[in-house]
Design an enzyme around this catalytic site. Structure first.
Site, PDB file in Angstrom:
ATOM      1  N   HIS A   9       0.812  -1.222   0.000  1.00 54.96           N
ATOM      2  CA  HIS A   9       0.000   0.000   0.000  1.00 54.96           C
ATOM      3  C   HIS A   9       0.846   1.274   0.000  1.00 54.96           C
ATOM      4  CE1 HIS A   9      -3.607  -2.159   0.064  1.00 54.96           C
ATOM      5  NE2 HIS A   9      -3.833  -2.239   1.365  1.00 54.96           N
ATOM      6  N   HIS A  49       3.975  -7.883  -3.077  1.00 53.07           N
ATOM      7  CA  HIS A  49       3.290  -8.688  -4.092  1.00 53.07           C
ATOM      8  C   HIS A  49       3.533  -8.010  -5.434  1.00 53.07           C
ATOM      9  CE1 HIS A  49      -0.827 -10.649  -5.385  1.00 53.07           C
ATOM     10  NE2 HIS A  49       0.146 -10.911  -6.234  1.00 53.07           N
ATOM     11  N   ARG A  51       2.373  -7.875  -8.749  1.00 54.65           N
ATOM     12  CA  ARG A  51       1.197  -8.337  -9.499  1.00 54.65           C
ATOM     13  C   ARG A  51       1.439  -8.231 -10.996  1.00 54.65           C
ATOM     14  NH1 ARG A  51      -3.726  -8.431  -6.080  1.00 54.65           N
ATOM     15  NH2 ARG A  51      -4.727  -8.907  -8.052  1.00 54.65           N
ATOM     16  N   HIS A  56       0.795  -1.819  -8.044  1.00 55.42           N
ATOM     17  CA  HIS A  56       1.473  -1.097  -6.960  1.00 55.42           C
ATOM     18  C   HIS A  56       2.986  -1.324  -7.015  1.00 55.42           C
ATOM     19  CE1 HIS A  56       0.595  -4.956  -5.094  1.00 55.42           C
ATOM     20  NE2 HIS A  56      -0.644  -4.647  -4.758  1.00 55.42           N
ATOM     21  N   GLU A  76       5.271 -12.257  -2.712  1.00 55.67           N
ATOM     22  CA  GLU A  76       3.999 -12.917  -3.052  1.00 55.67           C
ATOM     23  C   GLU A  76       3.856 -12.853  -4.563  1.00 55.67           C
ATOM     24  OE1 GLU A  76       0.883 -10.771  -1.156  1.00 55.67           O
ATOM     25  OE2 GLU A  76       1.494 -11.359   0.833  1.00 55.67           O
ATOM     26  N   THR A 106      -7.839  -6.896  -3.790  1.00 56.28           N
ATOM     27  CA  THR A 106      -6.690  -7.530  -3.140  1.00 56.28           C
ATOM     28  C   THR A 106      -6.874  -9.028  -3.357  1.00 56.28           C
ATOM     29  OG1 THR A 106      -5.526  -7.826  -1.043  1.00 56.28           O
ATOM     30  CG2 THR A 106      -7.905  -7.540  -0.899  1.00 56.28           C
ATOM     31  N   THR A 107      -5.920  -9.850  -2.885  1.00 57.10           N
ATOM     32  CA  THR A 107      -6.032 -11.286  -3.123  1.00 57.10           C
ATOM     33  C   THR A 107      -7.295 -11.821  -2.460  1.00 57.10           C
ATOM     34  OG1 THR A 107      -3.647 -11.292  -2.960  1.00 57.10           O
ATOM     35  CG2 THR A 107      -4.720 -13.427  -3.022  1.00 57.10           C
ATOM     36  N   GLU A 157       0.381 -20.436   4.263  1.00 56.16           N
ATOM     37  CA  GLU A 157      -0.140 -19.224   4.884  1.00 56.16           C
ATOM     38  C   GLU A 157      -1.656 -19.365   4.860  1.00 56.16           C
ATOM     39  OE1 GLU A 157       1.563 -15.428   3.829  1.00 56.16           O
ATOM     40  OE2 GLU A 157      -0.319 -14.399   4.247  1.00 56.16           O
TER      41      GLU A 157
HETATM   42  N1  PXP Z   1      -0.856 -12.378   2.871  1.00 55.34           N
HETATM   43  C1  PXP Z   1      -1.179 -12.481   1.558  1.00 55.34           C
HETATM   44  C2  PXP Z   1      -0.811 -13.744   0.842  1.00 55.34           C
HETATM   45  C3  PXP Z   1      -1.785 -11.411   0.869  1.00 55.34           C
HETATM   46  O1  PXP Z   1      -2.083 -11.541  -0.433  1.00 55.34           O
HETATM   47  C4  PXP Z   1      -2.063 -10.219   1.581  1.00 55.34           C
HETATM   48  C5  PXP Z   1      -2.678  -9.068   0.869  1.00 55.34           C
HETATM   49  O2  PXP Z   1      -1.810  -8.579  -0.081  1.00 55.34           O
HETATM   50  C6  PXP Z   1      -1.696 -10.163   2.924  1.00 55.34           C
HETATM   51  C7  PXP Z   1      -1.122 -11.248   3.548  1.00 55.34           C
HETATM   52  C8  PXP Z   1      -1.912  -8.916   3.733  1.00 55.34           C
HETATM   53  O3  PXP Z   1      -3.276  -8.698   3.900  1.00 55.34           O
HETATM   54  P1  PXP Z   1      -3.785  -7.366   4.584  1.00 55.34           P
HETATM   55  O4  PXP Z   1      -3.333  -6.237   3.709  1.00 55.34           O
HETATM   56  O5  PXP Z   1      -5.254  -7.536   4.622  1.00 55.34           O
HETATM   57  O6  PXP Z   1      -3.152  -7.286   5.938  1.00 55.34           O
END
Ligand code: PXP
Length: 246
Positions: A9, A49, A51, A56, A76, A106-107, A157
């Site tokens: 973010h 991540h 993407r 982002h 990720e 988001t995922t 995870e």
């Molecule tokens: N873990 C994974 C695999 C994710 O895809 C995300 C979101 O990008 C997160 C953790 C973190 O999630 P949040 O932003 O809701 O804390």
């Protein structure tokens, strides 16, 4: 229990103004500064991540972070040839394979490891041969955990999103699913991590899930950082994570 801070973010905010202009000296907020603030505050890892749509995190971010972070890098990624080649050049300490759909914010949902054994197997083998530890982001479901074991993943995870959004009785049910899944994965010898939707309030319930080695948290920490600063937000989350564990 360790904390990986997801800093996607921070890049989302930067891209809102400086997409395509990252090399301008006034491009901000600075992702490397954000990662080091997390590390100074005690984060055990930095999660990003990359993407397919690069909404982002950008390619240059991942390589710059690789050079500068002193904790560990958790990438990720969706299971695509393009991103796999980048991961094999980058060599993060860990990769977490996630499902990826262009339209999602988001995922959403976990990886269907059980339904994608043949597609995931070569990716996991290539990453592990390059000494990258592999995690699968899955729903807390026995068949997905069995598939992760069969695939030789190092970690799972557990997707905590359904729990985080559930209310009342459904919330207790989701928590019980996470607890049973964590027990099962740990019995199979998998490292158990969790992530998605974890915040400063529900962390106390997450502590009721056994065997958790690491949490990956993004949205809530970055949101709180707007008011308290990133270091304080990370310190506060680590302290909540070290609260009384059930
Ligand atoms: N873990 C994974 C695999 C994710 O895809 C995300 C979101 O990008 C997160 C953790 C973190 O999630 P949040 O932003 O809701 O804390």
């Amino acid at each position: 229990m360790k904390l990986g801070v997801n800093i996607d973010h921070v890049a989302t905010l930067r891209q809102a103004r400086y997409a395509g202009m990252l090399d301008l000296p006034n491009s901000e907020p600075d992702l490397l500064a954000a990662a080091s603030a997390c590390e100074r505050a005690g984060a055990h890892g930095i999660t990003i991540h990359l993407r397919a749509d690069r909404r982002h995190i950008q390619d240059q971010d991942v390589f710059r972070l690789r050079e500068t972070i002193v904790s560990k890098l958790n990438l990720e990624m969706g299971n695509t040839p393009e991103i796999l080649e980048i991961a094999l050049k980058l060599l993060p300490e860990e990769v977490c394979l996630v499902p990826e759909n262009r339209q999602e914010i988001t995922t959403e949902g976990g990886l269907d490891a059980a339904g994608q054994i043949h597609a995931l197997n070569p990716t996991i083998v290539r990453l592990q041969s390059a000494a990258v530890r592999v995690s699968l982001f899955i729903e807390p479901a026995f068949e997905q955990i069995e598939a992760a074991k069969k695939l030789g993943a190092d970690m799972v995870e557990l997707h905590t999103g359904a729990f985080a959004n559930a209310q009342g009785e459904a919330r207790q049910k989701e928590l019980a699913r996470l607890q049973a899944a964590a027990d099962f994965a740990s019995d199979l010898g998998l490292q158990v991590n969790a992530g998605h939707g974890i915040n400063y309030t529900n962390i106390h319930e997450i502590l009721m899930v056994p065997h958790l080695a690491e949490l990956n948290i993004g949205h809530s920490i970055i949101s709180r950082a707007l008011f308290t600063g990133l270091e304080s937000a990370v310190i506060e989350m680590i302290s909540a994570m070290n609260g009384p564990r059930q």
